[in-house]
Write a protein that holds these residues in place. Structure first.
Motif, short mmCIF file in Angstrom:
data_model
loop_
_atom_site.label_atom_id
_atom_site.label_comp_id
_atom_site.label_asym_id
_atom_site.label_seq_id
_atom_site.Cartn_x
_atom_site.Cartn_y
_atom_site.Cartn_z
N ARG A 11 -14.28 4.73 -31.06
CA ARG A 11 -15.43 5.46 -30.52
C ARG A 11 -16.70 5.09 -31.29
O ARG A 11 -17.75 4.82 -30.70
CB ARG A 11 -15.13 6.95 -30.64
N LYS A 55 -18.24 1.49 -30.56
CA LYS A 55 -19.07 1.41 -29.36
C LYS A 55 -20.42 2.09 -29.59
O LYS A 55 -21.48 1.57 -29.20
CB LYS A 55 -18.36 2.05 -28.18
N LEU A 56 -20.38 3.26 -30.23
CA LEU A 56 -21.61 4.02 -30.43
C LEU A 56 -22.58 3.30 -31.37
O LEU A 56 -23.80 3.40 -31.22
CB LEU A 56 -21.29 5.41 -30.97
N GLN A 62 -24.46 0.93 -29.29
CA GLN A 62 -25.37 1.65 -28.40
C GLN A 62 -26.60 2.14 -29.15
O GLN A 62 -27.73 2.07 -28.65
CB GLN A 62 -24.63 2.82 -27.74
N CYS A 98 -19.63 10.56 -34.76
CA CYS A 98 -19.60 10.18 -33.34
C CYS A 98 -20.27 11.25 -32.47
O CYS A 98 -21.02 10.93 -31.54
CB CYS A 98 -18.16 9.95 -32.88
N GLU A 133 -23.52 10.61 -30.10
CA GLU A 133 -23.46 10.88 -28.67
C GLU A 133 -24.53 11.88 -28.24
O GLU A 133 -25.18 11.71 -27.20
CB GLU A 133 -22.07 11.39 -28.29
N LEU A 178 -27.93 10.11 -28.40
CA LEU A 178 -28.08 9.04 -27.41
C LEU A 178 -27.91 9.54 -25.98
O LEU A 178 -28.16 8.80 -25.03
CB LEU A 178 -27.04 7.93 -27.68
N GLY A 179 -27.47 10.81 -25.85
CA GLY A 179 -27.27 11.37 -24.52
C GLY A 179 -26.10 10.77 -23.78
O GLY A 179 -26.11 10.70 -22.55
N THR A 180 -25.04 10.39 -24.52
CA THR A 180 -23.87 9.76 -23.89
C THR A 180 -22.64 10.65 -23.91
O THR A 180 -21.57 10.20 -23.54
CB THR A 180 -23.54 8.43 -24.60
N GLN A 181 -22.80 11.88 -24.37
CA GLN A 181 -21.63 12.73 -24.46
C GLN A 181 -21.16 13.19 -23.09
O GLN A 181 -21.91 13.23 -22.15
CB GLN A 181 -21.89 13.97 -25.36
#
Length: 478
Positions: A267, A270-271, A274, A468, A472, A475-478
Motif C-alpha cells: 500500500r 503505491k502511495l 502518488q 498510509c 490517502e 491525497l484524497g484516495t481513500q
C-alpha cells in the motif's frame, strides 16, 4: 567627512572583532525602493568591514529549488553562525512588499504574513540574534534619476520588482503598511534618508555600530518568560495517568504480522509514488524511548519505497557548526524538495526532551521551543507537506529486557551505552517531558500518534497503517 568615515571604519572593525568573541550573530536587513542605493550600501559595508566574516545573501530571483520548499527555507539556509554577520539584500519582507503594492493580497493574508514575520523575528531575538533592519527612504525624483542612470540593472530585475519600482505611490503605501506592521519590540526599523549617497552610507554605518555596541551593553536577551513558556507548566496531568494507560499487551503473531506487513508495505509503495506525482512531501518524525524500536520501524517503512523517493535523517548530538546556529537551522536545511519522503530518526524535539532533562538548554529556551516547533511544523503543512509524528512507547520492564539483550548479543552491543543507562535512571523526568511534548505540540496539521511498542511487530504495522492512512487522506484516495 573623511575623518568621520575613517573613525567609523575603525570602530566598525573593532565591533566586528568583538562580535567574533560573542555568542550571537548579527543579521542586517536592507529595505527600500529600487534606486535607494541598497547595493551601493552593501559595497560600502563590505569595504568598511572585514569581508571574510560577513556574508551577503542576495534574494532577488527565486529558483525552483526554493519554490519546492517552504518559503522561509531560503532564508534559514543563509543564517549566520554565532560571531558572524549576514546582510540580507532582499529578505522575508520583499515578496510581501511586492504583493502589497500590486494589490494581490487580501487583508487577512496580509495580516497573516506580518504575524509570521513578527514570530520569526521574535524567535531570532529570543535566541540572542542582533537584528538590524534599515529602510532606505528616497524621494521620487532621486529614484527616477538613478534608475535612468542604471537602466541596465532595472532591465534585469524580475517583473514584480520592476512593477514595484515604477509605481512609486503604490510602493510607498505598501512600505508604510509593512513597516508599521513589523516595527515591534522584536526589531525596530531604522529609516535612513538615502538622497545623499555618502550621508546615507555614513548614517547606516553609524546606526549599525550604535546597535552593535548597545547589544553588547545589554544583558543577554531571550530570558524573559513567554506565554508559551507559562503554559508549559500549568494544567498538566500526571504521566502515570497519560502514558501508563496505553495497552501493553497488544501484539501480533508471526503469520498475522507477515501478512499485514506485506499488505501495508504494498500500500505504501503505491502511495509514495502518488504523493511524488502530486508534489506532496511526507515528513515522519520518530521519537521514543531508548530501545523502543525506532530504527527497525523505519527500515520497514523504507523497504518498499523506491530509494529515490526517501531520505532518512539521523539526529545525533549537534556538530560544532550546528551548535553555532539556532537549533532548528539543521532541520530547515535538511528539508527535501516536493514529493519526497523524509524520515527523522529523532528530531527537533530533542530541544524539549534530552536538552530539557539534561540541562543542555536553559529553562526559558526549552519552554519557548513548543511555540517555535508548532510554527515550524505549520509552515511545513502550509507548503503541502504531510506531517506525521510517532512516539514509540514501551514499559520500563520491556526497556530493561531489551537493554539486557543488547548487552549479551555481540552484533547489538554497540547499541547500548552508558548514556542509555543514565537516561533510564531519569525515567520519570523524561516521562514528564514526553507528556508536555504530546500535550503542547500535537496539532491538527501535525498530530502525534502514540504507538504501543512493547511488541515490535504490532508497532511496525501500526506505523505503516498510520502513514498510509495519512497519505490517502491528504491525497484524497481513500
Amino acid at each position: 567627512m573623511k575623518a568621520r568615515e575613517k573613525a567609523l571604519k575603525h570602530a566598525l572593525l573593532q565591533a566586528q572583532r568583538d562580535l567574533a568573541t560573542r555568542d550571537y550573530p548579527v543579521i542586517i536587513v536592507l529595505g527600500g525602493l529600487p534606486g535607494a542605493g541598497k547595493s551601493e550600501l552593501v559595497h560600502q559595508l563590505n569595504e568598511w568591514l572585514d569581508p571574510r566574516f560577513v556574508t551577503t545573501s542576495a534574494q532577488w530571483k527565486h529558483s525552483d529549488e526554493e519554490e519546492d520548499r517552504p518559503y522561509y527555507w531560503r532564508f534559514w539556509r543563509h543564517m549566520p553562525p554565532r560571531g558572524r554577520m549576514t546582510i540580507f539584500l532582499g529578505s522575508w519582507y520583499t515578496q510581501l512588499l511586492y504583493d502589497g503594492a500590486s494589490g494581490r493580497l487580501e487583508p487577512g493574508h496580509y495580516d497573516q504574513q506580518l504575524k509570521r514575520i513578527r514570530q520569526f523575528e521574535r524567535m531570532l531575538r529570543d535566541e540572542g540574534v542582533l537584528l538590524v533592519k534599515v529602510w532606505l527612504q528616497v524621494e521620487r525624483a532621486t529614484q527616477q534619476r538613478r534608475l535612468t542612470e542604471d537602466s541596465l540593472r532595472l532591465r534585469h530585475l524580475p517583473a514584480s520588482a520592476r512593477a514595484w519600482a515604477e509605481d512609486y505611490a503604490a510602493a510607498q503605501r505598501a512600505a508604510k503598511t509593512v513597516l508599521q506592521g513589523s516595527d515591534g519590540p522584536e526589531a525596530r526599523w531604522q529609516t535612513v534618508d538615502a538622497d545623499d549617497p555618502h550621508e546615507r552610507n555614513l548614517i547606516a554605518g553609524e546606526t549599525l555600530l550604535q546597535m552593535m555596541n548597545a547589544h553588547v551593553a545589554r544583558s543577554a536577551p531571550g530570558i524573559g518568560e513567554t506565554a508559551a513558556a507559562r503554559s508549559a507548566d500549568g494544567g498538566r496531568a500526571a504521566p502515570s495517568q497519560a502514558l501508563a494507560t496505553l495497552p501493553r499487551n497488544l501484539q501480533l503473531g508471526k503469520q498475522e504480522y507477515r501478512a499485514l506487513l506485506r499488505e501495508q508495505q504494498q500500500r505504501l509503495q503505491k502511495l509514495a509514488w502518488q504523493a511524488h506525482d502530486a508534489g506532496r512531501s511526507l515528513i515522519a518524525v520518530f521519537e521514543g524511548w531508548d530501545a523502543a524500536g525506532k530504527g527497525s520501524a523505519i527500515r520497514r517503512v523504507t523497504a518498499p519505497v523506491d530509494p529515490r523517493l526517501y531520505r532518512v535523517i539521523q539526529s545525533s548530538a549537534p556538530s560544532d557548526e550546528e551548535r553555532a546556529h539556532h537549533y532548528l537551522w539543521r532541520y530547515w536545511r535538511s528539508l527535501e524538495r516536493r514529493g519526497r519522503i523524509m524520515l527523522f530518526d529523532r528530531s527537533w524535539y530533542g530541544r524539549v526532551l534530552v536538552e530539557r532533562v539534561e540541562g543542555f538548554a536553559h529553562l526559558h529556551a526549552w519552554q519557548r521551543a513548543y511555540a517555535e516547533i508548532n510554527d515550524f511544523e505549520s509552515q511545513l503543512a502550509e507548503h503541502g507537506s504531510i506531517v506525521v509524528k510517532f512516539w514509540l512507547h514501551i514499559s520500563p520492564e520491556e526497556q530493561l529486557k531489551r537493554f539486557r539483550e543488547r548487552e549479551h548479543t555481540p552484533h547489538k552491543q554497540h547499541k547500548i551505552t552508558a548514556d542509555d543507562w543514565r537516561n533510564r535512571a531519569r525515567w520519570s523526568d523524561y516521562e514528564q517531558a514526553v507528556l508536555d511534548m504530546l500535550q503542547l505540540t500535537s496539532t491538527a496539521t501535525a498530530p502525534w500518534t502514540v504507538v504501543a511498542a512493547n511488541d515490535k511487530r504490532y508497532a511496525r504495522v501500526h506505523i505503516l497503517q498510520t502513514l498510509c492512512d495519512a497519505l490517502e487522506t491528504a491525497l484524497g484516495t481513500q
